[in-house]
Design a protein around this motif. Structure first.
Motif, PDB file in Angstrom:
ATOM      1  N   PRO A  31     -61.010 -36.504 -14.034  1.00  0.00           N
ATOM      2  CA  PRO A  31     -61.443 -35.868 -12.769  1.00  0.00           C
ATOM      3  C   PRO A  31     -60.290 -35.382 -11.894  1.00  0.00           C
ATOM      4  CG  PRO A  31     -62.290 -38.133 -12.994  1.00  0.00           C
ATOM      5  CD  PRO A  31     -61.235 -37.952 -14.023  1.00  0.00           C
ATOM      6  N   LEU A  32     -59.055 -35.584 -12.327  1.00  0.00           N
ATOM      7  CA  LEU A  32     -57.920 -35.281 -11.439  1.00  0.00           C
ATOM      8  C   LEU A  32     -57.342 -33.896 -11.707  1.00  0.00           C
ATOM      9  CD1 LEU A  32     -55.971 -38.670 -11.554  1.00  0.00           C
ATOM     10  CD2 LEU A  32     -57.791 -37.950  -9.987  1.00  0.00           C
ATOM     11  N   SER A  33     -56.936 -33.245 -10.653  1.00  0.00           N
ATOM     12  CA  SER A  33     -56.210 -31.989 -10.785  1.00  0.00           C
ATOM     13  C   SER A  33     -54.753 -32.295 -11.093  1.00  0.00           C
ATOM     14  CB  SER A  33     -56.303 -31.187  -9.489  1.00  0.00           C
ATOM     15  OG  SER A  33     -55.438 -31.760  -8.518  1.00  0.00           O
ATOM     16  N   GLU A  34     -54.039 -31.248 -11.473  1.00  0.00           N
ATOM     17  CA  GLU A  34     -52.597 -31.362 -11.693  1.00  0.00           C
ATOM     18  C   GLU A  34     -51.905 -31.986 -10.470  1.00  0.00           C
ATOM     19  OE1 GLU A  34     -51.071 -29.816 -14.507  1.00  0.00           O
ATOM     20  OE2 GLU A  34     -49.049 -30.416 -13.918  1.00  0.00           O
ATOM     21  N   ALA A  35     -52.320 -31.579  -9.286  1.00  0.00           N
ATOM     22  CA  ALA A  35     -51.699 -32.107  -8.063  1.00  0.00           C
ATOM     23  C   ALA A  35     -52.124 -33.549  -7.814  1.00  0.00           C
ATOM     24  CB  ALA A  35     -52.057 -31.239  -6.866  1.00  0.00           C
ATOM     25  N   ASP A  36     -53.403 -33.844  -7.997  1.00  0.00           N
ATOM     26  CA  ASP A  36     -53.871 -35.227  -7.845  1.00  0.00           C
ATOM     27  C   ASP A  36     -53.028 -36.161  -8.704  1.00  0.00           C
ATOM     28  OD1 ASP A  36     -56.028 -34.295  -6.294  1.00  0.00           O
ATOM     29  OD2 ASP A  36     -57.428 -34.339  -7.989  1.00  0.00           O
ATOM     30  N   THR A  38     -50.137 -36.063  -9.644  1.00  0.00           N
ATOM     31  CA  THR A  38     -48.712 -36.138  -9.303  1.00  0.00           C
ATOM     32  C   THR A  38     -48.458 -36.935  -8.029  1.00  0.00           C
ATOM     33  OG1 THR A  38     -48.473 -33.953 -10.310  1.00  0.00           O
ATOM     34  CG2 THR A  38     -46.646 -34.681  -8.971  1.00  0.00           C
ATOM     35  N   LEU A  39     -49.504 -37.286  -7.294  1.00  0.00           N
ATOM     36  CA  LEU A  39     -49.359 -37.962  -6.002  1.00  0.00           C
ATOM     37  C   LEU A  39     -48.767 -39.354  -6.126  1.00  0.00           C
ATOM     38  CD1 LEU A  39     -52.798 -37.197  -4.301  1.00  0.00           C
ATOM     39  CD2 LEU A  39     -50.624 -35.994  -3.976  1.00  0.00           C
ATOM     40  N   SER A 102     -43.189 -32.902 -10.495  1.00  0.00           N
ATOM     41  CA  SER A 102     -44.246 -31.941 -10.840  1.00  0.00           C
ATOM     42  C   SER A 102     -44.062 -31.448 -12.280  1.00  0.00           C
ATOM     43  CB  SER A 102     -44.225 -30.765  -9.865  1.00  0.00           C
ATOM     44  OG  SER A 102     -42.967 -30.122  -9.903  1.00  0.00           O
ATOM     45  N   ARG A 103     -42.875 -31.577 -12.785  1.00  0.00           N
ATOM     46  CA  ARG A 103     -42.580 -31.292 -14.191  1.00  0.00           C
ATOM     47  C   ARG A 103     -42.073 -32.561 -14.835  1.00  0.00           C
ATOM     48  NH1 ARG A 103     -41.496 -25.630 -13.935  1.00  0.00           N
ATOM     49  NH2 ARG A 103     -42.457 -24.912 -12.004  1.00  0.00           N
ATOM     50  N   PRO A 104     -42.378 -32.845 -16.076  1.00  0.00           N
ATOM     51  CA  PRO A 104     -43.240 -32.076 -16.964  1.00  0.00           C
ATOM     52  C   PRO A 104     -44.672 -31.996 -16.432  1.00  0.00           C
ATOM     53  CG  PRO A 104     -42.791 -34.221 -17.915  1.00  0.00           C
ATOM     54  CD  PRO A 104     -41.895 -34.071 -16.721  1.00  0.00           C
TER      55      PRO A 104
ATOM     56  N   GLU B  34     -49.990 -26.059  -9.539  1.00  0.00           N
ATOM     57  CA  GLU B  34     -50.728 -26.813  -8.511  1.00  0.00           C
ATOM     58  C   GLU B  34     -49.904 -28.014  -8.017  1.00  0.00           C
ATOM     59  OE1 GLU B  34     -54.144 -26.067  -7.853  1.00  0.00           O
ATOM     60  OE2 GLU B  34     -54.349 -27.651  -6.362  1.00  0.00           O
ATOM     61  N   ALA B  35     -49.246 -28.694  -8.930  1.00  0.00           N
ATOM     62  CA  ALA B  35     -48.453 -29.867  -8.541  1.00  0.00           C
ATOM     63  C   ALA B  35     -47.175 -29.452  -7.823  1.00  0.00           C
ATOM     64  CB  ALA B  35     -48.109 -30.715  -9.768  1.00  0.00           C
ATOM     65  N   ASP B  36     -46.493 -28.435  -8.325  1.00  0.00           N
ATOM     66  CA  ASP B  36     -45.290 -27.937  -7.645  1.00  0.00           C
ATOM     67  C   ASP B  36     -45.602 -27.644  -6.178  1.00  0.00           C
ATOM     68  OD1 ASP B  36     -43.953 -27.870 -10.124  1.00  0.00           O
ATOM     69  OD2 ASP B  36     -44.334 -25.732 -10.431  1.00  0.00           O
ATOM     70  N   THR B  38     -47.594 -28.833  -4.207  1.00  0.00           N
ATOM     71  CA  THR B  38     -48.006 -29.978  -3.398  1.00  0.00           C
ATOM     72  C   THR B  38     -46.824 -30.881  -3.051  1.00  0.00           C
ATOM     73  OG1 THR B  38     -50.136 -29.884  -4.523  1.00  0.00           O
ATOM     74  CG2 THR B  38     -49.697 -31.873  -3.296  1.00  0.00           C
ATOM     75  N   LEU B  39     -45.662 -30.650  -3.649  1.00  0.00           N
ATOM     76  CA  LEU B  39     -44.515 -31.556  -3.471  1.00  0.00           C
ATOM     77  C   LEU B  39     -43.966 -31.531  -2.048  1.00  0.00           C
ATOM     78  CD1 LEU B  39     -42.389 -30.769  -6.644  1.00  0.00           C
ATOM     79  CD2 LEU B  39     -43.986 -32.671  -6.310  1.00  0.00           C
ATOM     80  N   SER B 102     -53.383 -33.376  -2.017  1.00  0.00           N
ATOM     81  CA  SER B 102     -53.729 -32.668  -3.259  1.00  0.00           C
ATOM     82  C   SER B 102     -55.007 -31.851  -3.066  1.00  0.00           C
ATOM     83  CB  SER B 102     -53.902 -33.661  -4.405  1.00  0.00           C
ATOM     84  OG  SER B 102     -54.926 -34.588  -4.107  1.00  0.00           O
ATOM     85  N   ASN B 158     -35.947 -33.424  -9.033  1.00  0.00           N
ATOM     86  CA  ASN B 158     -36.428 -33.638 -10.396  1.00  0.00           C
ATOM     87  C   ASN B 158     -35.231 -33.584 -11.343  1.00  0.00           C
ATOM     88  OD1 ASN B 158     -37.519 -33.422 -12.989  1.00  0.00           O
ATOM     89  ND2 ASN B 158     -39.389 -32.470 -12.191  1.00  0.00           N
TER      90      ASN B 158
END
Lengths: 412, 412, 412, 412
Positions: A31-36, A38-39, A102-104, B34-36, B38-39, B102, B158
């Motif tokens: 259920p999580l987004s890429e941003a979720d 990474t939090l 945020s990467r990888p 999306e994650a980038d 949000t940082l 997020s 990073n």
């Protein structure tokens, strides 16, 4: 590290367990987004993606790199990112900076997982590595629970109060209120505590040894949210005499007035802000709060030995534990396992004749044996099958973001 | 807030400028996941997504909500998330927690932008709102520069050193080394400083007023990375007598030994880790470092008035500034504008007879007039067209994550 | 460091001034016990004994050691203890640890003073050293004021509220309330600011230079405690729009609700807790508070140049300043000097063509030119004769333990 | 609080003990100046004068005020100053501000002591109060040890390295080096731990209860300074694998590289800087260091139960303990008591069925049972007669300013 007696069960079962646990981790982040994913909301917590990666690093490092001839690391610079605290494995990113990765990407981490899983198939059939595989599985289960509590903590800081899963109005049955009404007595005497080998356990659960207990009783039920409200209403958080000195300092400096995640009549859950069920077990409390509550109630917390003595013979896979990727919620139930981890008044210390395993995996448990407290049982976020009567969970006395609660004890 | 003389230019041009600047913001985040987006790597910095949202909040609040009859907020709970520091606009999320948002997702923020842009079309043609629209545009340009410096700071943390854009081996010409060789003299006397109205400017640029200058000279070129290396090699960071007292404390406590983003012979850029060009202007230094360098070089920093006196008549849109969504990189060039913001020895204070505008937009500048220093010019990350000779940028003396550099001055 | 023009006055007068100022320091500590004289209540403040010793170190180092042939240091290990901030003079004890120096004893420090005074007699007659002696005298006067404000701060932290001197019911005349009623106008234009030489001044007061002023007016009277109570009653400390951004943060984090030393209807003084006279000038406020008050009152603070322009020609030795070892108390009076240091809206920066003196005494002023604000005038704790129209006192915007107050200004 | 069994000894002896202990406190401060006695070098430590006053407050509050009809407090505002941590006794001065109490003076505190001592004479003969008097005596003995360690810490921060007492070249015999050579074996089994009543003990020493031990051995000798030098030379402070995780963090952040008070070949003592005797027991180490040393040596720390089992039957008044007002110095000797407090691997927790006493004295011990470690024995600064085999001293794992050392243990 685990006592690594060879298991008689077929390695076929091990491979199945490996695959199931790896799939569960991935289902939890669905259920999580890429941003979720990474939090990171505090140094104690880690991003969901980091959990996916770190558990993979564990298998890649201690199984594939060390035991699969010719295995090449998927990426040479990733161990620096996903080593948690193993000094023997070298430098690593500062813990508080995990949320800056945020990467990888999440997709790249999934690729890594697939790559490692494929390579692991070649080792799963080899029973020489069974103990390490079992350790890796148990390790990933621990991170599944952390993943759930960490993302809950992160979402809590978003004023929008995001829900990870929709609330299930059917699934959450009204909690069975057991209160403290009943007590299970124990006559005391010499009991054997700790894991005796013959199956998987963490190294900190052994060696098995004898402990002398005085007669005592343990409450049938967990302390509930309704009980806790009574404690609050009676001025529990404002009464110095109930508190340990360090706890009183903490309550005053941090302005603590209720369990974590409480707000007015609601509490924050994986399904967002929800009404509180007074009959359900209280959770997300610190050791300091648990100890103050027990003082207020005229009882005390059990020792880890008392708890274990009564848990022997119970089914550790019983009660409300995590079966699938769905919102964990304490609901109250019979038995000592499930719903929440239960604070003991035992400091987290080595058992007699305990020695950490040699090498990096020896850092798994032993080096944390200072300043923390033992919790027993299992929570609604513990993957079913992970816990045992001998299991020793541990946290610092201020930490509250786990599903932590309490069960009272008294002298007889 | 802007001095709001009516512009004679057709509102047609205003609409075009509005659309262009809105598109540029979106182009800048195109390479980000999306994650980038949000940082947040420190409280001073904000996530890229937050910049996209906050600039939209500005238009929705001060234009649409206040001036478009019947306009409904896109989401009623978003202003709490995306108000930056306007006390008059109520409570808001703690600055350090912006990186925990997020949600809303990047796509939802883009939807908001589209919604606001559509509604703005109805106001852009109304010349009564021209001054506020110009303020909103200038505001979004400021956040474009911050977006670029903030994501650079996040990526720097990073260990993989991600690149936001590929390096362009053609685009980066070898820097023209101008050094301090030449000086531009100024005879001193009474000069008029500040913005006199007739076009857009921030409120802190006025009122125009007379200032008496002594004869002085300003260096033709910016201090370069090569010059800075000489300063380091000569023990500049270890020589107390070169430093302001607070600067010396900071250097010692924080272990500062080079500009931000330097590592061995490399520096971190929007294209990842790259070799350093000794002929290019040094950037990412603090006021304390700039002041110490000037002392070491036997010169001084200019005042903001000296800098402005020489900049009058120059084209503020000249030099190396941001034109498109591509990696900003100081390259060195003629003219006072471009490459980097240049520290002055002037504290950021109100001009005589300065009064902040009434209402929330009055918080734009005036309340920050304590403890910060004025920087003049424009950087390689400043959207071309944003700066003016009267422009007053300002930062605290420890901050380094902007493209900040220096140009020496001396008395005549 | 001072501009060191030779004085025509006989060195006879210099010796007299030297002896008088040395005796005053000793008279100020007469009411203090050995323990009182050792107290340090915060890093900004120093023990009274330390002030006695540090001023002696100054004469021993820069006069006797450097200029008296054959002089031997009284104790070789004391400079480490009593150097304040002169990097060129080597390492020194951490500032916050000055309060741990129970040794040397007060008696030993008095012995040192006598030893240095005796040796100084041989230099006082030599007019080549006159400028340095004058600097040492001015330096000791500054420390007399600090000694008084530091011990007040220390005693304030004792719940018993000790009095250093008995209250003198006769000596404290009812204050003359001048309020803001009258204004002194100035037509603006070019004025000469700064010290032109010919007599002693600190290096930061020069060079004299021309400044262009707009027409303005300065209030006849200082803001009073009664005025300040109105500000409080009107919610001044709770109204964000009155405050600089950093000031608002400080007020909220530190829970500031009144000037330092206020408690109910009383204030803490060198004579213990006393009732507050609403007609007396308010003191012990920060720059942030002064600025907020001015905003609330609809006026502003003067620049240092405006203040100096009006002070030229006034007697800087007039008004309520320190004459003898007795409790300093703001009482209100005519003239720009006395009662309290008055905040200006000028940041503490170098004047054009300012250069610190060479050597260690060059650290006296220049290295503090960042982040501080200029105050003008003189306070009730300033030794009479110390101040000048060109004098520039300076403090950080949060500091309140000095006798700091304000006089309003407005544009004409 | 003490188990208060009535003593058979005549109250005559009690009065004598009372007087003797009160005189010793005063003898300990005899070498101190008024300023020395006011120093507080960290929040953990208190001024010598404060110890004199606090112990007097204890008798005045819990004996005179509560039990002597008609007794009037010597000063009504002093309890606020000299209550340490008894919440039930109301508000009190912040711990870190004890060093700001230059008033009351040392002479006034002595007057208070005399006043209280005179009044106490009327209670000493009343055997109903014997238990409380014994508690007050033991309490003052604890503060005598703290007084010595606190003033040592304060003097250490004075670069002059003051000596409280002259070194006694005769008194300090060359230490007897016992090393770890010999071991005392214990067969294990059920032992009775804790105080059984019949004489004075603190409440945390009881109730007596049975504990089951495994066979073990305890080193004959304490670890010496020479042993510790070997640990340092072998890189002990730089080897992560030897340390608990929290300990490793601490070592790195605080830059710990040796025991407190070591500098080159010297160590700081009550007689100033002195050469180190490699054969003397190491002291001033933290739990983290003790644990790391034991790991390096291939052994472990004993539990508090193991230590006590071997100490039963030994004379607790033997060994190197404090007899008179003279410099305490670890010298090494036979027996388990004396020289230094010895770390155990036992967390400081309540014994089974432990309940704090009712009322304020119930705060004496119980509320500190979190995060601290038990130390056994007695040090060279412990007043002889104070300790017992059941005695439980306790400190946080980072604290080093006590005479803390270690004795190794091993499994059999």
């Amino acid at each position: 590290m685990a006592t690594m007696q060879r298991e008689r069960s077929a390695t076929h079962d091990l491979a199945g367990a490996y695959r199931a646990i790896r799939r569960l981790s991935e289902a939890l982040v669905a259920p999580l987004s890429e941003a979720d994913a990474t939090l990171q909301s505090m140094p104690d917590a880690s991003p969901a993606k980091w959990h996916l990666a770190h558990t993979t690093w564990f298998f890649e490092t201690f199984l594939l790199r060390d035991h699969l001839p010719g295995y090449q690391l998927f990426r040479g610079d990733w161990p620096f990112l996903f080593n948690s605290y193993y000094e023997a494995e070298g430098q690593r990113i500062a813990r508080a900076n995990r949320g800056l990765l945020s990467r990888p990407t999440l997709a790249e981490v999934f690729d890594w997982r697939a790559h490692v899983d494929a390579a692991m198939e070649r080792l799963l059939a080899d029973e020489r590595h069974q103990a390490l595989v079992l350790l890796g599985i148990a390790h990933e289960q621990q991170h599944q629970e952390l993943l759930l509590t960490d993302i809950k903590h992160a979402f809590f800081h978003n004023p929008l109060g995001p829900a990870m899963w929709p609330q299930d109005p059917v699934g959450v049955a009204p909690a069975q209120h057991l209160g403290h009404g009943g007590w299970r007595d124990h006559p005391g005497g010499i009991v054997t505590i700790g894991h005796a080998g013959g199956s998987f356990a963490f190294d900190n659960e052994g060696p098995a040894h004898r402990v002398l207990l005085e007669p005592f009783a343990l409450a049938e039920g967990l302390v509930t949210k309704g009980n806790w409200q009574d404690f609050i209403d009676d001025g529990g958080y404002r009464t110095a005499s109930l508190w340990l000195s360090d706890g009183w300092d903490w309550v005053q400096r941090a302005g603590i007035m209720a369990p974590l995640y409480w707000r007015d009549g609601q509490e924050f859950t994986h399904a967002g802000w929800q009404g509180r069920d007074p009959a359900a077990p209280v959770t997300h409390i610190s050791y300091f709060e648990a100890d103050a509550y027990a003082a207020w109630a005229g009882h005390r917390l059990p020792t880890e030995f008392e708890w274990e003595a009564l848990a022997q013979g119970q089914d550790p896979a019983g009660g409300n534990q995590l079966d699938t990727a769905a919102p964990p919620l304490p609901t109250g139930g019979a038995g000592l396992f499930g719903d929440c981890w239960q604070f003991t008044r035992s400091a987290y210390l080595p058992y007699p004749r305990y020695h950490p395993a040699a090498g990096a995996v020896g850092e798994y448990n032993g080096k944390f044996m200072a300043g923390q407290w033992v919790l027993k049982g299992a929570s609604c976020a513990t993957p079913r099958g992970h816990s045992r009567a001998t299991y020793r969970n541990f946290f610092y006395p201020r930490q509250r973001w786990q599903f932590t609660g309490l069960r009272l004890a008294k002298d007889l």
